[in-house]
Design a protein around this motif. Structure first.
Motif, short mmCIF file in Angstrom:
data_model
loop_
_atom_site.label_atom_id
_atom_site.label_comp_id
_atom_site.label_asym_id
_atom_site.label_seq_id
_atom_site.Cartn_x
_atom_site.Cartn_y
_atom_site.Cartn_z
N PRO A 1 -2.65 -2.79 -9.76
CA PRO A 1 -2.15 -2.75 -11.14
C PRO A 1 -1.26 -1.55 -11.44
CG PRO A 1 -4.47 -3.37 -11.12
CD PRO A 1 -4.11 -2.98 -9.71
N MET A 2 -1.59 -0.38 -10.88
CA MET A 2 -0.75 0.80 -11.12
C MET A 2 0.64 0.61 -10.52
SD MET A 2 -3.01 4.27 -10.95
CE MET A 2 -3.81 4.00 -9.38
N ALA B 1 0.83 -1.20 0.00
CA ALA B 1 0.00 0.00 0.00
C ALA B 1 0.87 1.25 0.00
CB ALA B 1 -0.93 -0.01 1.21
N SER B 2 1.95 1.23 0.78
CA SER B 2 2.87 2.38 0.82
C SER B 2 3.61 2.53 -0.50
CB SER B 2 3.86 2.22 1.97
OG SER B 2 3.20 2.15 3.21
N LEU B 3 3.98 1.39 -1.09
CA LEU B 3 4.64 1.45 -2.39
C LEU B 3 3.73 2.08 -3.42
CD1 LEU B 3 7.44 0.46 -3.33
CD2 LEU B 3 6.32 -1.59 -4.20
N GLN B 4 2.44 1.76 -3.35
CA GLN B 4 1.47 2.37 -4.27
C GLN B 4 1.40 3.87 -4.06
OE1 GLN B 4 -1.94 3.65 -3.56
NE2 GLN B 4 -2.14 4.14 -5.73
N GLN B 5 1.34 4.31 -2.81
CA GLN B 5 1.24 5.74 -2.54
C GLN B 5 2.47 6.50 -3.00
OE1 GLN B 5 0.31 6.22 1.70
NE2 GLN B 5 -1.60 7.17 1.09
N PHE B 6 3.65 5.96 -2.73
CA PHE B 6 4.89 6.71 -2.95
C PHE B 6 5.49 6.52 -4.34
CE2 PHE B 6 4.56 6.87 1.62
CZ PHE B 6 5.08 8.12 1.93
N GLY C 1 -3.88 -5.70 -2.80
CA GLY C 1 -2.83 -4.92 -3.43
C GLY C 1 -1.61 -5.75 -3.77
N VAL C 2 -1.30 -6.73 -2.92
CA VAL C 2 -0.17 -7.62 -3.16
C VAL C 2 -0.41 -8.43 -4.44
CG1 VAL C 2 1.24 -9.49 -2.23
CG2 VAL C 2 0.22 -7.80 -0.68
N ILE C 3 -1.59 -9.03 -4.52
CA ILE C 3 -1.94 -9.84 -5.70
C ILE C 3 -1.99 -8.97 -6.95
CG2 ILE C 3 -3.78 -11.22 -6.75
CD1 ILE C 3 -4.50 -12.10 -3.86
N GLY C 4 -2.62 -7.80 -6.85
CA GLY C 4 -2.72 -6.91 -8.01
C GLY C 4 -1.37 -6.49 -8.54
N THR C 5 -0.44 -6.18 -7.63
CA THR C 5 0.90 -5.75 -8.04
C THR C 5 1.69 -6.89 -8.66
OG1 THR C 5 0.96 -4.07 -6.29
CG2 THR C 5 3.07 -4.75 -7.22
N LEU C 6 1.74 -8.02 -7.96
CA LEU C 6 2.59 -9.12 -8.41
C LEU C 6 2.08 -9.75 -9.70
CD1 LEU C 6 3.54 -10.85 -5.03
CD2 LEU C 6 4.81 -9.15 -6.37
N MET C 7 0.76 -9.78 -9.91
CA MET C 7 0.24 -10.35 -11.16
C MET C 7 0.70 -9.55 -12.37
SD MET C 7 -1.36 -13.19 -10.88
CE MET C 7 -2.29 -13.25 -12.41
N VAL C 8 0.72 -8.22 -12.26
CA VAL C 8 1.21 -7.38 -13.36
C VAL C 8 2.67 -7.73 -13.67
CG1 VAL C 8 1.76 -5.04 -14.10
CG2 VAL C 8 -0.37 -5.48 -12.89
N VAL C 9 3.47 -7.83 -12.61
CA VAL C 9 4.91 -8.07 -12.80
C VAL C 9 5.15 -9.47 -13.38
CG1 VAL C 9 7.12 -8.30 -11.63
CG2 VAL C 9 5.57 -6.45 -10.99
N ILE C 10 4.54 -10.48 -12.77
CA ILE C 10 4.78 -11.86 -13.20
C ILE C 10 4.30 -12.09 -14.64
CG2 ILE C 10 4.18 -14.28 -12.80
CD1 ILE C 10 4.04 -13.54 -9.78
N VAL C 11 3.06 -11.72 -14.92
CA VAL C 11 2.52 -11.91 -16.27
C VAL C 11 3.24 -11.01 -17.26
CG1 VAL C 11 0.45 -11.71 -17.71
CG2 VAL C 11 0.28 -12.66 -15.41
#
Length: 499
Positions: free
Chosen positions: A416-417, A246-251, A461-471
């Motif tokens: 995703p962002m 969540a902090s990574l998303q904000q910053f 947020g963890v799943i949303g972020t990592l799915m973008v990166v992995i796929v």
């Protein structure tokens, strides 16, 4: 329960605050000559002020009231999240800020177009704008809802004082006015938390020692069971993972925070902004939790002061109105208004920056800085009125449980962002096609998890972020071309940006 008489002294203190904030907007209005002034302050903001602004922006009025309530009813485990937010700042400074400053961005989502394509830029920008219009409505609505039982003020009046006045000073002062009002609001938030804690210490038999002793006896700091792993509950390991993403998303992916990195004159001032924010985050939230413990001790000693069937979510405003001296209570209620307005004003200016740069700038290739300023101000008012109208609707329809639902959607839109920026900056093989595939997989995965499982919302947020990166990494060879390789060479950490 019946509302308390707010009193003329409290009204006077609140009006003084509102007048001062409006005065700041009027003062900085004369400096707004172009879009560069309105969205980037011409680089005139000192680092420490930008740091105060980041702190005030990320702390809403709901946080200001809910943290003491959480410590009052439960424990201090959510404090862990504040220090996780500090831990990511070196990552932000070393890997992300050089790109944002090198590209001289107005909207952070410009990076996504340069690294991938215009579709990713529009996805990031529109997701941010829609989310923050909703956030304006929710923050305004929940602030009014929290204060309604305790002060004799119509909820629509509260919405007007928070929302409409915020629109006016943001319209006038641009990001420069927003940041300097954030400084005032950040000081008020910090001072209010410290003042409330000190006052309660004097009202508790045994003082500060008894407050912390009672909380320790009730196991209200970091209970042993909170250190266990859980897929469904917000235990400490889950909080640490959730707050990290969540902090990574904000910053790194949220315009309202990233915009503070480019309002300073150079990267050294940006570094000061992050250090100032880290110091504030390290110190001030402790007082919010301490206030919750102090309220627990105070009302444990004097339980007759609480009405029957009292909703403990409103414990802080109840104490302020019923126990704090007249005038002082007004100033603290003004601090709650300040917490709300600091978040809203940042959202308004950031929405305007995104629309002007990412939408209007793409449609009108011949636009001028003066035209961009006019459009930015129009969007500031439009977004603000949409948010106020939505919060008014929520009040009139008496919606409930909306904050939890809204928070859970942060994983759907924020994950995703965050993943897109992570994919673009750290993985040279990624390209526009694989980024699109990653975003589609991310949205589908989070939607499925929300509907088909009981997984704690911190994992969204963890799943949303990592799915973008992995796929995005795995599918990159399917879409690769030479142009992508040339772009990646300049816009990934493999060739670190110079500033």
């Amino acid at each position: 329960m019946e509302t308390s008489a707010f009193g003329s002294l409290n009204y006077f203190a609140l009006l003084i605050y509102l007048a001062a904030i409006m005065g700041v907007g009027v003062y900085f209005a004369k400096r707004q000559k172009s879009a560069d002034d309105y969205f980037k302050a011409g680089g005139r903001i000192p680092g420490w002020a930008a740091g105060f602004s980041v702190f005030a922006t990320t702390l809403s009025s709901i946080t200001f009231m809910s943290i003491p309530a959480k410590a009052y009813t439960d424990d201090w485990t959510f404090l862990i999240g504040q220090y996780v937010a500090i831990a990511i700042l070196p990552i932000v400074f070393w890997f992300y800020i050089p790109f944002f400053r090198k590209l001289n961005l107005t909207s952070v989502y410009e990076y996504l177009e340069r690294r991938f394509d215009v579709k990713m830029r529009l996805f990031g920008s529109m997701s941010f704008m829609l989310f923050h219009i909703g956030r304006i409505a929710i923050v305004t609505y929940l602030t009014a809802l929290a204060l309604m039982p305790f002060i004799d003020m119509n909820p629509l009046t509260i919405v007007f004082l928070i929302g409409v006045l915020c629109i006016i000073y943001t319209f006038l002062g641009g990001i420069e006015g927003v940041i300097w009002t954030d400084v005032i609001q950040g000081v008020m938030l910090s001072a209010a938390a410290i003042l409330i804690f000190v006052v309660i210490c004097f009202n508790v038999d045994g003082g500060i020692v008894e407050i912390f002793s009672m909380s320790a006896q009730a196991d209200k700091y970091f209970p042993a069971e909170q250190f266990s792993w859980s897929w469904t509950e917000s235990t400490i390991p889950v909080l640490m993972i959730g707050f990290f993403f969540a902090s990574l998303q904000q910053f790194t992916a949220s315009q309202d925070v990233v915009q503070r990195y480019i309002v300073t004159d150079n990267i050294e001032e940006t570094k000061k902004a992050l250090i100032t924010n880290a110091k504030l985050v390290a110190c001030v939230p402790i007082f919010f939790f301490a206030v919750g413990s102090a309220l627990f001790a105070y009302y444990s000693q004097q339980p007759q002061l609480l009405p029957d069937n009292f909703n403990t979510g409103g414990i802080l405003p109840f104490y302020i109105i019923s126990q704090m001296p007249a005038g002082v209570a007004g100033l603290i209620i003004a601090a709650i208004f300040a917490a709300s307005q600091s978040s809203i004003s940042s959202s308004l200016n950031s929405i305007a920056a995104c629309f002007t740069s990412d939408i209007y700038g793409k449609i009108n290739k011949q636009t001028t800085p003066e035209n961009n300023l006019k459009v930015g101000r129009i969007i500031t008012v439009t977004a603000g009125l949409l948010g106020v109208a939505a919060s008014t609707y929520l009040i009139m329809s008496n919606e409930s449980e909306i904050w939890d639902a809204f928070n859970s959607l942060l994983g759907l839109m924020g994950g995703p962002m965050t993943g897109l920026f992570m994919l673009g900056i750290f993985f040279r093989t990624a390209n526009a096609g694989s980024a699109l595939a990653g975003v589609a997989a991310s949205i589908a995965a989070v939607l499925w998890v929300r509907s088909a499982t009981d997984l704690n919302f911190f994992f969204y947020g963890v799943i949303g972020t990592l799915m973008v990166v992995i796929v995005g990494v795995l599918t990159a060879p399917l879409f690769k071309n030479n142009k992508d390789s040339e772009i990646a060479e300049e816009l990934t950490v493999g060739k670190r940006a110079r500033v």
